[in-house]
Structures are given as structure tokens and as C-alpha cells.
Design an enzyme around this catalytic site. Structure first.
Site, PDB file in Angstrom:
ATOM      1  N   GLU A 772       0.880  -1.171   0.000  1.00  0.00           N
ATOM      2  CA  GLU A 772       0.000   0.000   0.000  1.00  0.00           C
ATOM      3  C   GLU A 772       0.911   1.213   0.000  1.00  0.00           C
ATOM      4  OE1 GLU A 772      -3.380   0.104  -0.023  1.00  0.00           O
ATOM      5  OE2 GLU A 772      -3.432  -2.078  -0.181  1.00  0.00           O
ATOM      6  N   CYS A 806      -2.278   8.518   4.167  1.00  0.00           N
ATOM      7  CA  CYS A 806      -2.187   8.309   2.721  1.00  0.00           C
ATOM      8  C   CYS A 806      -3.498   8.720   2.079  1.00  0.00           C
ATOM      9  CB  CYS A 806      -1.827   6.865   2.389  1.00  0.00           C
ATOM     10  SG  CYS A 806      -2.730   5.660   3.324  1.00  0.00           S
TER      11      CYS A 806
END
Lengths: 1017, 1017
Positions: A772, A806
Site C-alpha cells: 500500500e 495516505c
């Protein structure tokens, strides 16, 4: 006696209805456009939703084009069930040509605005004063209320205060001219001191003001009750002073539950201010639909008696029932309101009686449109011999004309609640009123549209409730009763932090003190079930106080990686062969342990990485969710699936673990992401080598504590903090590592991918990499966006946890027509938020997680200043600690570095787009595809975004952060990630290899036939 | 008249029952162990399965240990429902100590063997002769049949023939001593020529022999009727000659449907041989349960009349009902048998009448235990005035004692079908008989156990059928009526090739001729919907005739790759936005086209890569399955899934395509794997650059033809054959390629993985690699394996398509106790198979696909010779073409190259294991983990293999090849593959990126409540 009273209540109700026979609220009058449309809405739930949403957006539609387009989008979609009066309009907008469409648009707009004006006494002070005077001439008292948009900045709070001061000034000039009202029923309503001719009905001020306190302070929040009360007080006092000066009356409105505690405190504080202590005309609203209101009432009564201070109470049923229920459901809280309508009615009657019993202390305003409720109050007051000057009746302006007439006939003292203000907040108010009117449970609808029988309308709510309960089963079952997918009990998310509960606030304070006491120790590695210390340590510090050492964490190198892999290898066979159910059990046990340590685990995050209370709590909650969800998922995936139904052959598809997983975790969700990746690997049967971020290694050690206590077999979880430069590649390239689970930057992620793809000598499997990586997330503000929502959500998405997510919003793309209005509010809102240590819940933003990050972000701030025009750069930040200025720049173009590179800090680029399509192109125009948001009230643009805003997680009319396990499976593509979404149904598949076992069950021409075989008929 | 006949039938039946009142077949006698156990089996389906399986394995249990262990495994599992008489045994075996267990085992064995002996006239010739003589003394005629294991080699066929010759020699010595039988009912049964005192009943030979023709030739197969008949004839003629010599009678048994055509032909050919033309005592069996038997009977009657040759027919119901039905279901064929019991009975009565009507031509043997059927035949014969010497009755020896007694009483002429032979085939025979006896529909069971009413037992089957049909709905619904997963219609596999249908054989012959006519042309590239030619071409040739050019295929280079990627890029947005349903429709259309061209597409494979008919047909069928299945899967995955049920929030999880897919296909499944990978990419929305193998480029062009005809938009599918050295890396590294789908060798797969992991300049996404690589697949032969099955399946898995399958068996691991028996049969079987051009369906094995592969395999043959001891090396192969010797070596150890490296050719290593655990360790001991097989009848070992034989596709009691789409999702792990199984539910996920769109549906505190919201009760 009660029986007797109830009979009199019903009698009174009948009399009431009789006195208004043949009347109906104007809104229901089918002779008019409004009535036709309302009638349709009440019969078609889908149309009702479209209509009310259209009403909501209407004031934003400043051009004829926008108006016509929205009418088309809302009312001419395929299968839309719209009334003939609108069909014509929709059709015209579609094919009748621009001119016809424009005319129709104008017609619809004027009708809806007319509807709004029914409920609003005026759009400005002048109109309001005129309207109020007119009402008084008709024999009605008033309480005036200023409509307002959500207050997102201190400037807006100032403006709201000023609005009140302005109307009060205007009233001050007029009120002496107003003749006092008399009680039209002829009841003597004078107080003990005898009737005062200068007051209405001889006892109450002619000037009566209502105010919503949340609008008086932009930073009000339940976690900071004291700060919120002070913020509100600062603007309420001057208003109240002016009211008192003209001998007026103030009622403090009760709003959503989150403001309840501060509102009660605000009321008490204002009432006890020495300056106002002797002035009795202050009241507060209580909401009968809240389960806690009885307790609040008792508290207030005790307080008033102790302080010897008379006061007023306006009792309402409550206007936020949907909101409170939806919020509670979304956040996993107890539903705070009564879930059945008669329960609220029962509560109302009960509380009304208690207030009336205390009429020596409390002046009672009965605010209801329900004839049963009104009759009950009247008859109870009569039964208790409450003097008429100790209570009055209130209804909303423009809403229940027959009731107000009946009240005037029957009860005499009627006050109308009169909002005034501009059309934008006015439409929001209109929608709330329309909802009330058209709800199935609406007393007005039942009385004047559905034509329910009088007996039913006037029935004792206790009897109604019993009848409803007897009509089992309930229409929709509760989640617990509803079996989940595949017959497993449903997964349930951990509750969000509810800071309206005082214990949660003290819990945090205590936990932080407790953790601080434990900080500074040496943290060992954990390999094969044993603590392992090294000479090399790294000190992890509090970013708000760099001198405060949270822990000294031992650093592993290659020998420790080897040892951990050996331990994992040893543990693998037994763990692999442990049943999915048993492996899942360890995760549930770990979840229980984390749940028990909720505050403490959160507190470590507050101190080690500078997370705010709620963010830290939700991080831990997300970690628990991962544990529970992956356990749940493993049970689902753990059951072999029969493939095909051919007789004589049994095919079973199932999964086995891949092998040793290297879990390389980030510092920003130091608990949730770390334990999520580890839990997924573990529950699927893979032993874990866990390498935490050096910035959050102490929090990483929480995983060790939890898995150790959960009794996970030795070697299944190994905690191996270490310097990436020393052991990072070594771990990734190790031939015995089967998979790497990484969350972090794109650069590191791509390096891992490259390294892992090279097969090393002795390697027996191809490595799986789940990475990720970053994001460069945009929120689009469409030209019809609800700015009340958009501004706050962009703020939260961009600056929550200092933008170190994020999923954080780092680009806001604003459509030209709304650019100025949005940016102005955004800038002021950004200037209003508080910056300081995260351990103080009053602060909205804290320090970034460490000095190296701070340095990097400060460099990006410079780039931002060079590439764009600074709108906000908050330099009012603490000198000590890893703070960076909250920064907003505009004039950013798609090619700018600030528009393309992930900053991971509180730097927001504002970009301008000429059209929604252009906005989408800008939004999609980076290498990343993680999250995104759109604020729009255009059905077509929302649909377009759903299709073409290509990111892993898109949020419509919501901020871009805060994905929840299962509900919003999280993760992106392009350069944002490799692998499937965490917390989603495909995630665990990545940790396993599928196997299929086929058994030929036919022997000697004979095959047992299975239940699910495709056998002959 | 019919009514009258039926009444007489019932009357006759009652008389029959009356004559045997109080009798019961010995098998049902509850006084004995057997009867108790049978009784339990009839009440407990689960126990019945265990019992019959145990009976089946019993003769393999040569040691006391093996016997005790199997008793425990079969009968003492948790929850096993076993009768007390066995419980004691199981318990004893479990805890009563070895000695008690041994005793118990002996007891059980002797009882079951006793049961078998009830049905078998003797275990050897001597016993048989004795038994037959005894029967004759009791007044029964016989037909003797030699039991046999499945014939897997020509040696075994010889042995079977020799067995008959031996018993015939023995009979020849005895039969003269036997007194002729007389008709016990006193009916005059003499033929027109008057009774012959030397014959039974005055008209039929005393010596009567039955024979199963399939056992006479090991290579019999429906695709090669002529070869099969010749093979059978060569061994049948000497037997028949001996029978004729002693004036005996031969009946040719009818077996499974696949042997029907050749058996009929065999019968006719034997009957018309000049040498036997004048000898009338030959008959054939017809099975009334087959739908086609009426047609066969009419054909035979016409043939007999035309040839003027009298013959006999034994009419049975049929003994392979379960097998035929299961096979039809598994292979997707029409069910060839009547699916309702009364339908078979009706058919029997109808055919019996027709035979009796033709009694001048046909001598009729009525073989049935059903009293209704028998009575019908008797009464029909009487009604038709059929002379007694033109028909007789037959029952099975040992099975229906009361019926045989009744027949003797009522009908007189009774012949017993008497099998003799060893216990291994005897047990198989016993299981079949037990199944018949214990089936719910068994007439014997209904008559003598369930005690059904006489009226019901003797009911006209037409009435029974009507009653059954009226009792709708049927107990299990047909697949079409059953909704599939998620409400979609279920996916249905393409049918397997049925070579019992002559049209399918001619279809192949014609298609090969047709394709050969079209061969040799220049094949262009296909880019962006246009043909593109290049100067560089490669000739693809027929491996069986290297001079025969199948096609000259243009070769693409970098410019063509660029052009294809540009075309794909252009096509991408529109294709991505085409709905899943529409994309699926193109696949279904392609499937329809391929289905129409089934034979032609298969023929290309026969010629270009040397595939056998059935293998080629199944390759095309698998390709069609991929098209249909992925279309079906896309509909399932294409529907956005709501996540969570929180009100006020709608979360939808769905998938979008990744981008351009490079599909790099192998030559061994040149249609199925190629179109499977392409179809998966296409249906998920990804345009494809398809690079076929140069060995199978012409077949690859079939994809172009199909997708073109299906109307796929330009650029969605691009056919770009080319030299790997020129354009392989270029394609893989191209920054605009999002995914690489590869099937081929490990070396190439790993190279692709490495190359693809490096992010190239301009690349916007991390590449996904799906690589199906090699295998080194093992089949384990447990010491109790059914060798009839194991030998043939290992042969097929190892040498089908010359071993050129990633799923092929290249190691067979044999347990020590069974090693010699297995290896001996395997070796002989391998020597029996025919090797030659694949276009001749008689050949089992053909050439390998090209000269380079041939060279490589020949080198491995050398290695095999060095490392092990050669058991088989077939050098009797055509000199021209890419043939390699079929090779089997033993003495191979796990470290040998032959045990570790993938050969991809017909080279099989035999390895010896001391225990099942050791066998598993050997099987798992390579870098590969693709397929595997186990032949075992030990429940515990099967369970262990299910758990610990860690390969992608494991087959229990089945060969390791031939996975079918959906039923056996295919693919492995370790170095065998990266990615999830083709033809399985997770496959398409790899071609897509998941997205989640969250809409906050609450506006102004109001959220429409959805049906599936978690709302209040």
C-alpha cells in the site's frame, strides 16, 4: 384518577378538534402547486427524497442554466416517479427548448421559494419586524430566531452574533409600540404579583428571542466542553445583555446531542452570572425524544432549587431524530433517542407533568403540534392547579395553522417560533419542516391528510405503544438477530469515540498520565516467544516535546532476522495445520485484549506520534476491527467450497497459507495498519516477521504485548524492529520469506517489488508483495456543493492528524462559479482551528511525527510558496516540537510539484476548474489513485464521478479519510498500491494459495449421491 | 384384450408368489451375520457406502495389520453409524488389543468372503465344474462366466482368453456325463424337429457360456470400433470354436454403453463367419434400460431376417445404471438410460413381446428377477403361442433363490448365470450384486424385505410410471430449474466428446480433411481490427509429417508491438466503459462460434500440434468453457456489492479493468489456455495483445477469427505472433502494459516476473503478472489401491498427449507392498498402447509437438537411462515425425534429475516408498506444486493426502490431468505458478482493480432508509 384524567384529556382533544373542524395546514392544500407536490411526495418515497434534495440545493442554483439542468437531473431520470405538474417542467427542460425550460424553472423556483416563505417571517430585519408586529396584531406572541449557515469560522460566529444584535436593535426601537397581548380565553394569567399590563398576558416579556448556541462558536466540540462553553459565552453575553436591557426573554435552543452537555452548562453559567442572577427570563429547551432528558430535567430542577434560581423550560419532542439515529448507527453508539414515536410522546407527557409540578420554580413552554400532547398539558395543569401565568404554548410559524388557531381558541396563550433570515439557511429549515410534515408519524399528516380517527389521534401513547409492540415481529430486525453472510454472525465495527460521555474524556486523561509514567523503558525484540535485547537502540520521542523519550527500542540486524525466520519456520507447520476457527479465535482474543486496553493503546499514539484523541482511538478501533473482521473472513474462506455438482465427483476448493510473511509497517497508523497486516497473515496461517517503523516502534511493541497475552504459539508473531538500511533488503530478499506486506512510501514499495521479484538461491516459491503506497488525493467542489459540509470536511481531510494519512486530501479542485465563496470560507475556517499538542483535545492539529518529516514538509511549504499564492500559512504554532505551518496555496496547476508529489503533511493545494469534467481530469491526473472526494448535489455529476473518478476509495459528499473496515475496504491502484483492499472481502485471498481436491467417489460403478448433486429429477 | 392379458399376468404373478410363500433370499436372512449387516445397510445409506467400499477393498488386505487398520478406518470414525456386530469388531480393533483385533478381522473377512461365495460358483475351474454339476442335479441349467479384472494389457487379455479355454477343456471332459434336463413343468419344449434327448429340455445345449468381450482386448475404445472388434475377435474366435466343437452355446454379454456398438458388430461378425454361419447357438444380450435398445433390437431383427440367420437374445434390464447415469452427468451427455425404474420395466415388456413375436428367428432368454416381468413374458408367450423351446428364463446364481425356485415351479426352464473366478474380481462382482439387492427400487428388496403389497409388486409398470409422474414435483430438480449462485443461471460445461455417436467420428474425419485442404496459407497479424503482414514468417508444421506446412505465420517485432499497444490504448476507454453484461455477451457469442466450429478447431490441433481427437476436442471444449464461465463470472463480479449496512451511507465495492494485458500463450493447450487468458482479460475490460506460441500460431489465429466474427470492437483483441527473442522482453517491459498473463515454462515465467517488477519511465501502474508455470507431478499408489483404475489412469496421466501437459504425471510413487503387482501391470499396459499419428484415433500416443521438444525429451530419456533402470522404452515408433519413445524407468530417487526437472514428454519415473508418509514427502519434495494424484482405498490416507499432499490440484482415485473449468479450478503454487486458479472463482479478480465508492446520503439530517439498512426494529 389517571383514568379520569385521561378521559378528560380525550374530551379536551375532541373539543380542540371540533373548534378547528374543516381547517387544514396550507402546505397540504391540494388546490395549489405546493399541495399537489406534497401529496405526491407523501405517496412516493423516491420522489420525496429527490424533491427535498432539490429544495435543499435550490438556493445555490444562481443561473437559469443551473436551475434547468438540476430540474432535469432530479426529475427526469428513467423511471422517476414525478407528479404531472413537474413532469411538464422536466419534459420542457429536456426538449421544450431553453426558453420553455427557463420559464418552467422560474415557475418552480418561485413556488418553492414561496413555500419557504410560509415558514419564515422575513428575509431581513425589516421584514421580520414587520411580520412580528403583524402576528402580534393577530393575537400571537412570538419568539424570534435567526437562521444561520453552519458556523465554520470565528468570522462567521461573529457575523451570527452581529445578526442578533442588529435585530435586537431594531426591536428595541419598536417593541414599546406593541400593545401587550391578553389571554384570549379570558383565563387570568397574572403572576403572584398580579398581572403586569406592560407584559404579554400580564406576565411575560413581549420580546422573546431563541438562539442556537452552536452557531456562536466555530470550534465547539464535545471533547472540549469548557473551551466550547467559553467560546459560546463570549458571543452570547452581549446578546443577552441587550435582551435584558429591554426586559426581554431568551431561550437557549437545544440542538444535536453532541452540543447537549455544553448547552446545559452554558445555560447554567449564564443564569448564574452575577450580572443576570436576578433576571428570571431565561429558559432552555429540553427534548423529550432523548432518553437522557428525564435525568437532565431532574438535574436542572435540583440545581435551580439549590441555587434558588427560577428559570424556564421549553419542552419539545426534538427535531434531529433521523440525524441522531443515523449517527448512532454509523458510529456504533447506543441510540440516544426513543426509537418508537409513542415513547417520545409518553416521555413528553411525563416530563411535562414533572415541570408543571415544579411550576413554582420553572416557567413552562409546551412546544408541540400534537393535540393529544397539548390536551394532556392543559388537563394536567388544570389537575395540578398550575396558575395560567406559569405556562404557555408554542408552535412553529407557518406550519400548523389549525393547531395554532385551536390553541388560541382553547388555551389562549400561544407563541409562534419565528425564524427569519436568508434563503440559503431558509431552505435547509424548509426541508426540515417538510420532512416533519410528511413523515408517516407526523401528527399533522395523520390529522389533516391521512384522516386518522379521532380516537386514535387522541389515544394515550402508552396504549399506542403497547399496540405497536403487540404487533410483532418488528418490520426490520435488529442486526444481532439478522444472520450475516454465509450464515456467520455479522462482523460489527468497533464504536467510534463518543466524547459526549464524560468517562471517555477522563479515560483519556488518565491513560495519558499512566502511559507517560511507563515511558522511557528499553523495548526488546520478540523472537520465537522470547525477548531478545540488542546493544543498538533507537530512542523514540514525543514529537510535541522532543526531549520526552517514549522508549529506547532495541534494533535487530541480520542475525536477528535469521533467528526470527528460523523461529517462524519452526512454528509454520503446526500453525498452518491449526484450524481456521482456532486461528480466528486467537484474533478475537487479541481484539478483546486491545478493547480492554483501548485508552492506553490510544494514549501511546498521542505521545509517540502526536495523534489527536479521537484519531488515536479510531486507529486502535480500526486495529480491533481488522482483528475481528479477518477472523470473520477466515471462517468464511476457511470452509472448503464444493465446485460443480456432478455426481460421482467431489471437488473442494480451499486455501492454504503461503509461508513466512514479512510485515513492514508505517508509523502513521501505527497500530491499525500494523496489526491489520499482521492479523491477516496470522489468521491465514502464515507466521509473521513484524518490522515496525522506527518512528512508532513502541506502539509496534503493543502488538507483541497483545499477541503474547492472547497466547499465540511461539514463533507465529515475531517483533523485529531494526534499521531499514541494515536489515530491510535482507528481510525482503530472504529466500524463506514467502510474502511481503508493506505499507509506506511509493519509493520503498517499488524497491521491495523489484527485490522480491528476483528468485534467490534456495527459494521455493515466488514471493507475493502487497504494497500500500502513496496518494495525492483530491476533493472536487462542484458549483452546487453544500459548503457547510464541504468546508469542514476538506479541512478535516487535509489537516486531520496533520495531513499525515495516505488518504489525506492534498488537492482541492474547485469549480469556478463557487470558487470564491468556497475559498473564502475555507481560508477563514483554516485560520480558526487550534494548533498545539495533541494531548490537549482542544487542539485540532498537532506536531508532525518527527523531525525528519518536519524538515521534508517545510521544504514542500517552500515549494508551495514558489508555485502558488499562499492563502493560509499558520505561523502561530508552538516553537518547541515538530510543528509545521498549516498551509493552503492557490493558483496551483496540474504540472506543479505540489499537485503531483505526495507531501504527507498539512499542505493543501487549491486548484480551479472550469467544468466538472476538467475537475475530474485534474483529479485523475497523477500517478496515484488512492482516495478522492466530491461535494456535489448534481445527480449526474455524482454518477459521473462514481464512474470516472478513478481512485481506490471515492467519497461522495464526505471527506476522503476515515475508511472503516468492511464498510469501506481500503486501498488504491496505479502507483498507490499493489494488492487488494484492506478490510475488504478479497484481502485475505492474497495471503493464501488456493488448492482444489477432487475425489472420484465412484467405485465399482457405484457413487453415493450427495444432497447437492446434479442428479436426475 | 390387453386388459385381459394384464389380468392374467397379475394372476400368474400371484400364483408365482404363492408357490414360494415363506421363502426369502439367503442374503436377507437376519439370523446370520450377513443378514444383520445387510439389514443395517438398507437402513443407513452412509454405512452402506462404507460397507460396500470395504467389501471392495477386502481382497487387497493381505495382512492382518492391513485388515485391522481398514476395519478401524471404515467403521470406527466419529459418528459412524455401524451395526452392533461390527461395532464390537471395530471396538476390538481399536482398543481390544492386537490379538482380539486380529481375531475379529478374521471373522469379518470370513463372513464377507462367505457372502461372495454365495454368488460365485467356484474360485477355480475344478470348483466351478463341481458346482455346475451340482446345479444340474438340482434341475437348473447354467451359463458359466469367467470373472476378470479390467484388462489393461494384451497379456491380460490373453490370460482371460486362456481362462475360458481352460474351463472349456475341463467342461469338454465332463459334459457328456451330465444327464440332460427336462422341463420340470412338464411343458413339451421340443423344437419343431422334436425333442433332442441329448440336449437340455430337448432343445438347447447343456454347455452354455457367457463372455464379456471388453476383457478380450485391452485397447478397445469407441473411437476405434473396427480396431476394437478385430482385437476382440482375435481372442473370441478360438473360444467360440471350442464351444462349437462341443455343441455348446455362447452368449456375448453387453457391458457399458461405450462397448455397445463394437459388441453388436462383434456379434454379427462372429455369427456371419463362414465357419459358424450354420451354427445357431449364439446369442447377444440386450439391455432394456437403454433408450436406444429398441432401435438396436429392430436393427438386429432386420439384419437376421436379411441374413436369414437365427440367433438368440438374452434380454436384461441392465447392470450399469448408476455408472451410465453418473458418466452422462459428468460428461454432459444425454442420459442414455431410462431415468425411472418403471420406464425400464415398460421397455422390457415391450421388447420381450417383440422378441417373442419373432420367435421363429430369435431364441429368447428372459433374464430377470422381477416376478411381474417374468409373468408378463410367460403370459405374452402363451398369448402369442410361442413354443416352449423358443424361450427360457435366467436368474443369477446365488441371488434370488425364491425366484429361481418359483421359476422352476411355474416356468420350468431356468438357467443360472454362474460366475466363477478369483476373489479380487469376485468382490467387485459381489459389490454389484449387493447394490442391486439393497437398492430402494430392487424388486427383491421390495418383495422380500420391505414387504410391499402384491398388487403393487405386480402392477403394470405403465400404471406405476403414471403414479410416479403424478406425484410431482420430482425429488431433485434438474440443473436448468435450479438457480445458480447469486441468482445467475448456472454455468454448464461443454460436453465431452462422445465417440459412441458415429456422427462425431465422421465429423472428425471430415474436419481433418477440410483443414488439411486449408493448410499452408500465410497468416497475418491482427492489430486494431486490421490484418497486418510482415516479411518475416515462420512455417508451422505437422509434427507427425514435418514436411506438411500448416501455415506460414507473419512475425511481429517491436513496431508491431507498438502499433498493437497503440490500438489497444485507443480501444481501452470505450471497452472499459462497456457494461459487464455487454462484455460478457461478446464472450458468449465467441463461445457460440467456437461451438459451431468445434470439429474444425479440433482438427487444427490434430494437425498442428499432434493432439489426439478427444484431447483436441476437449481443448476446444475447455476454451468454450472459459468463454462461458468468465462471462458468467463477470456478471457475478460486475454487480457492485453494498458494503456495510449503516444507514445514511452507501458503500459500493466494484472492480475496474487494469489496462492493457499481454497474453503470452503456450502451445500445449493452444486454444483453451490462450482463449481462456484472453477471455478473462477481455471480459474484465482489458484490451489484449496476444502472443501465441510459434509452435501453435495457426491455432492462435483461430482466436482472431472467432473474436473478429464475434464483433469485438477494434483494438480489443490484437494478434501479434513474433519471435520471443525479438519482442518478448519488449512487450513485457512496455510501460503501457498493465498486466502479463503467461502460461509456459518456469524459466520464462520467472524472467517475466523480474522484468515486469521494474518500473519503466512513464509507467503509471505496477504490473500484475499471472504466470502458470511448470509441474513435476506425482501419483501415489497406496498398497490398497484399485489397480484396475490406477494402472489405466497413471498411463493416461503420463502419456496422454505424449505427456505434454503441465498437469501430466511424471512420477509415480508406489508403496512397497503393492509395488510389484502395480509395476508389472503398468509395464505391460504401457507396452500395449498404440503409438502413431494422432489423426488416427486408434493411436493412443502421437508425436511430440516439434523437433526442438523432441530433442530435449530424447536427452531426458538418456538421463533417465543413466539414473534409473528402464522398464519400458518403446522404440516401435514411426521413423518419420517428432516421435520419442514412451519411457518408464524405476529405481529413481528423490534427488535425481528425472525426479526434479520438468521434462514435458512421455517419460515416467517410478519411485518406491516404504510408507504413505514417505510417499507424501517424496511427492511434495520438488520446487513445483501443480497437480498430484492418489490411488488409495484407505479413508485415513485419503484424508491425509487431502491435507498434506500440497499441490494446486489433487485428485483422489483419479488421474492428474483433465481439470474442468469451474469443477476443478486449475493452477498451482510454489514455482508452479503466480496467481489464482484459472476457471475458478478468484481468477478474474486478478485482472481488475477494486474500487469502493461511498456516498453520504444524509442531507440536512435526512437520509433515505434503504431496504437493507441496519435500521431500528
Amino acid at each position: 384518577m389517571e383514568q379520569h384524567l385521561d378521559a378528560r384529556i380525550v374530551e379536551r382533544g375532541k373539543e380542540f378538534f371540533k373548534s378547528i373542524s374543516g381547517e387544514a395546514p396550507s402546505i397540504f392544500n391540494k388546490g395549489f402547486w405546493t399541495g399537489k407536490v406534497m401529496d405526491w411526495a407523501m405517496q412516493n418515497e423516491g420522489f420525496k427524497v429527490q424533491l427535498f434534495r432539490f429544495v435543499d440545493v435550490l438556493p445555490y442554483l444562481n443561473t437559469s442554466e443551473a436551475l434547468t439542468r438540476h430540474i432535469r437531473e432530479y426529475f427526469s431520470a428513467d423511471g422517476a416517479d414525478v407528479p404531472p405538474v413537474l413532469k411538464w417542467g422536466a419534459g420542457a427542460a429536456g426538449f421544450g427548448g431553453a426558453f420553455t425550460g427557463m420559464l418552467m424553472g422560474k415557475f418552480i423556483r418561485s413556488n418553492i421559494e414561496g413555500m419557504a416563505r410560509t415558514f419564515i417571517i422575513g428575509e431581513n430585519t425589516k421584514e421580520a419586524i414587520k411580520g412580528l408586529a403583524k402576528l402580534r396584531k393577530e393575537g400571537f406572541a412570538f419568539t424570534v430566531d435567526l437562521l444561520g449557515e453552519a458556523t465554520v469560522s470565528e468570522e462567521e460566529a461573529d457575523a451570527y452574533r452581529d445578526g442578533y444584535l442588529e435585530v435586537l436593535d431594531a426591536i428595541a426601537k419598536e417593541h414599546a409600540k406593541w400593545a401587550p397581548l391578553t389571554d384570549s380565553t379570558g383565563t387570568t394569567a397574572g403572576g403572584s404579583g398580579g398581572p403586569d399590563a406592560s407584559q404579554d398576558w400580564g406576565h411575560t416579556p413581549k420580546v422573546n428571542v431563541s438562539i442556537k448556541p452552536s452557531a456562536l462558536y466555530s470550534q465547539a466540540k464535545p471533547g472540549d466542553v469548557e473551551g466550547s462553553v467559553q467560546g459560546m459565552m463570549s458571543r452570547l453575553v452581549p446578546i443577552y445583555r441587550k435582551i435584558v436591557a429591554m426586559g426581554g426573554f431568551l431561550c437557549i435552543d437545544m440542538e444535536q446531542l453532541k452540543y447537549r452537555e455544553m448547552t446545559l452548562e452554558l445555560f447554567k453559567r449564564l443564569r448564574t452570572m452575577p450580572e443576570f442572577r436576578d433576571y428570571p427570563h431565561l429558559s432552555i429547551v429540553l427534548q423529550a425524544y432523548l432518553r437522557c432528558t428525564e435525568h437532565d430535567l431532574d438535574e436542572l430542577l435540583a440545581w435551580g432549587r439549590a441555587e434558588r434560581l427560577p428559570f424556564g423550560i421549553r419542552l419539545v419532542k426534538g427535531a434531529y431524530w433521523d440525524y441522531e439515529t443515523v449517527m448512532a448507527k454509523q458510529n456504533g453508539w447506543e441510540i440516544p433517542v426513543w426509537t418508537r414515536k409513542p415513547e417520545s410522546d409518553i416521555c413528553y407527557e411525563k416530563l411535562a407533568r414533572r415541570i408543571l409540578e415544579n411550576n413554582d420554580l420553572v416557567y413552562f413552554a409546551c412546544a408541540s403540534h400534537n393535540v393529544r400532547t397539548i390536551s394532556t398539558v392543559m388537563e394536567t395543569a388544570r389537575a395540578l392547579n398550575v396558575p395560567a401565568h406559569r405556562y404557555e404554548f408554542q408552535v412553529l410559524y407557518g406550519m400548523a395553522e389549525p393547531v395554532r388557531k385551536g390553541l388560541k381558541n382553547v388555551a389562549g396563550r400561544v407563541r409562534l417560533y419565528c425564524p427569519y433570515g436568508e434563503l440559503i439557511p431558509g431552505m435547509a429549515y424548509l426541508v426540515r419542516r417538510l420532512l416533519e410534515n410528511t413523515a408517516n408519524e407526523s401528527f399533522l399528516r395523520q390529522s389533516f391528510v391521512d384522516g386518522a380517527e379521532l380516537e386514535r389521534l387522541l389515544e394515550n401513547p402508552q396504549a399506542t405503544l403497547e399496540r405497536e409492540l403487540a404487533a410483532a415481529p418488528p418490520p426490520r430486525s435488529t442486526p444481532a438477530a439478522q444472520p450475516g453472510i454465509d450464515g456467520l454472525p455479522p462482523f460489527v465495527n468497533e464504536s467510534m469515540l463518543d466524547l459526549t460521555i464524560p468517562a471517555n474524556r477522563t479515560g483519556f486523561v488518565n491513560a495519558i498520565a499512566d502511559v507517560r509514567g511507563k515511558a522511557g523503558g528499553v523495548i526488546p525484540l520478540f523472537i520465537g516467544g522470547k525477548d531478545v535485547t540488542t546493544d543498538d537502540t533507537i530512542a523514540s520521542t514525543n514529537p510535541a516535546k522532543p526531549a520526552e523519550v517514549i522508549a529506547r527500542v532495541c534494533q535487530g540486524g541480520k542475525p536477528e532476522v535469521d533467528a526470527a525466520i528460523e523461529a517462524a519456520q519452526k512454528a509454520f507447520p503446526a500453525w498452518r495445520d491449526t484450524s481456521p476457527a482456532d486461528r480466528a479465535m486467537f484474533l478475537h482474543r487479541a481484539a478483546d485484549i486491545a478493547r480492554r486496553r483501548m485508552f492506553e493503546l490510544s494514549a501511546w499514539q498521542v505521545l509517540e506520534v502526536g495523534k489527536q484523541w479521537d484519531q488515536a482511538f479510531h486507529d486502535v478501533g480500526e486495529g480491533i476491527d481488522f482483528l475481528d473482521y479477518y477472523a470473520h473472513e477466515m471462517l468464511r474462506l476457511g470452509a472448503p467450497r464444493r465446485m460443480g455438482r456432478a455426481p460421482g465427483e467431489l471437488n473442494h476448493l480451499f486455501y492454504q497459507p503461503k509461508g513466512i510473511a514479512a510485515v513492514i509497517a508505517p508509523w502513521n497508523f501505527p497500530f491499525a495498519i500494523a496489526i491489520g497486516m499482521a492479523a491477516a497473515a496470522i489468521v491465514t496461517g502464515n507466521p509473521v516477521i513484524f518490522k515496525p517503523s522506527s518512528i512508532a516502534s513502541r506502539i509496534g511493541y503493543n502488538l507483541t504485548e497483545i499477541f503474547r497475552e492472547a497466547g499465540l504459539p511461539e514463533g507465529v508473531f515475531n517483533y523485529v524492529p531494526g534499521r531499514s538500511s541494515v536489515m530491510g533488503d535482507y528481510l525482503v530478499e530472504h529466500p524463506q520469506v514467502s510474502m511481503i506486506c508493506f505499507t509506506g512510501s511509493m519509493e520503498v514499495g517499488l524497491r521491495i517489488q523489484e527485490k522480491a521479484a528476483v528468485v534467490q538461491p534456495g527459494q521455493m516459491q515466488c514471493k507475493r508483495v502487497i504494497a500500500e503506497m502513496g496518494g495525492k488525493n483530491a476533493i472536487i467542489i462542484d458549483d452546487d456543493a453544500d459548503l457547510d459540509e464541504a468546508v469542514l470536511q476538506v479541512l478535516n481531510s487535509a489537516f486531520g492528524f496533520q495531513g499525515q494519512k495516505c488518504s489525506a486530501c492534498s488537492r482541492v479542485i474547485v469549480l469556478d462559479p463557487i470558487y470564491d465563496r468556497f475559498v473564502e470560507r475555507l481560508v477563514k475556517a483554516a485560520q480558526a482551528i487550534k494548533i498545539g499538542p495533541s494531548e490537549d483535545p482542544a487542539n485540532y492539529m498537532g506536531p508532525v511525527a518527527d523531525a525528519s518529516l518536519q524538515k521534508n514538509i517545510l521544504e514542500y511549504v517552500k515549494v508551495a510558496e514558489q508555485e502558488g499564492k499562499v492563502l493560509v500559512k499558520r505561523t502561530d504554532i508552538p516553537a518547541e516540537g515538530c510543528y509545521v505551518p498549516l498551509t493552503i496555496v492557490e493558483g496551483i496547476k496540474p504540472h506543479h510539484r505540489i499537485a503531483q508529489e505526495e507531501i504527507f503533511g498539512p499542505v493543501l493545494a487549491v486548484m480551479r476548474a472550469g467544468s466538472f469534467d476538467e475537475a475530474l481530469a485534474i483529479a485523475n491526473g497523477t500517478r496515484f489513485a488512492l482516495t478522492g472526494g466530491v461535494f456535489s448535489r448534481s445527480p449526474e455529476n455524482l454518477a459521473k464521478a462514481r464512474r470516472d473518478f478513478r481512485v481506490g476509495n471515492l467519497y461522495l459528499n464526505r471527506g476522503s479519510t476515515g475508511a472503516m473496515v468492511e464498510r469501506q475496504p481500503f486501498g488504491g491502484f496505479k502507483m498507490s498500491g499493489v494488492g487488494s483492499k484492506t478490510g475488504g472481502p478479497d484481502y485475505l485471498l492474497q495471503f493464501m494459495d488456493p488448492r482444489c481436491v477432487t475425489e472420484n467417489t465412484m467405485r465399482r460403478g457405484f457413487a453415493p449421491i450427495e444432497e447437492d448433486d446434479d442428479w436426475i429429477g
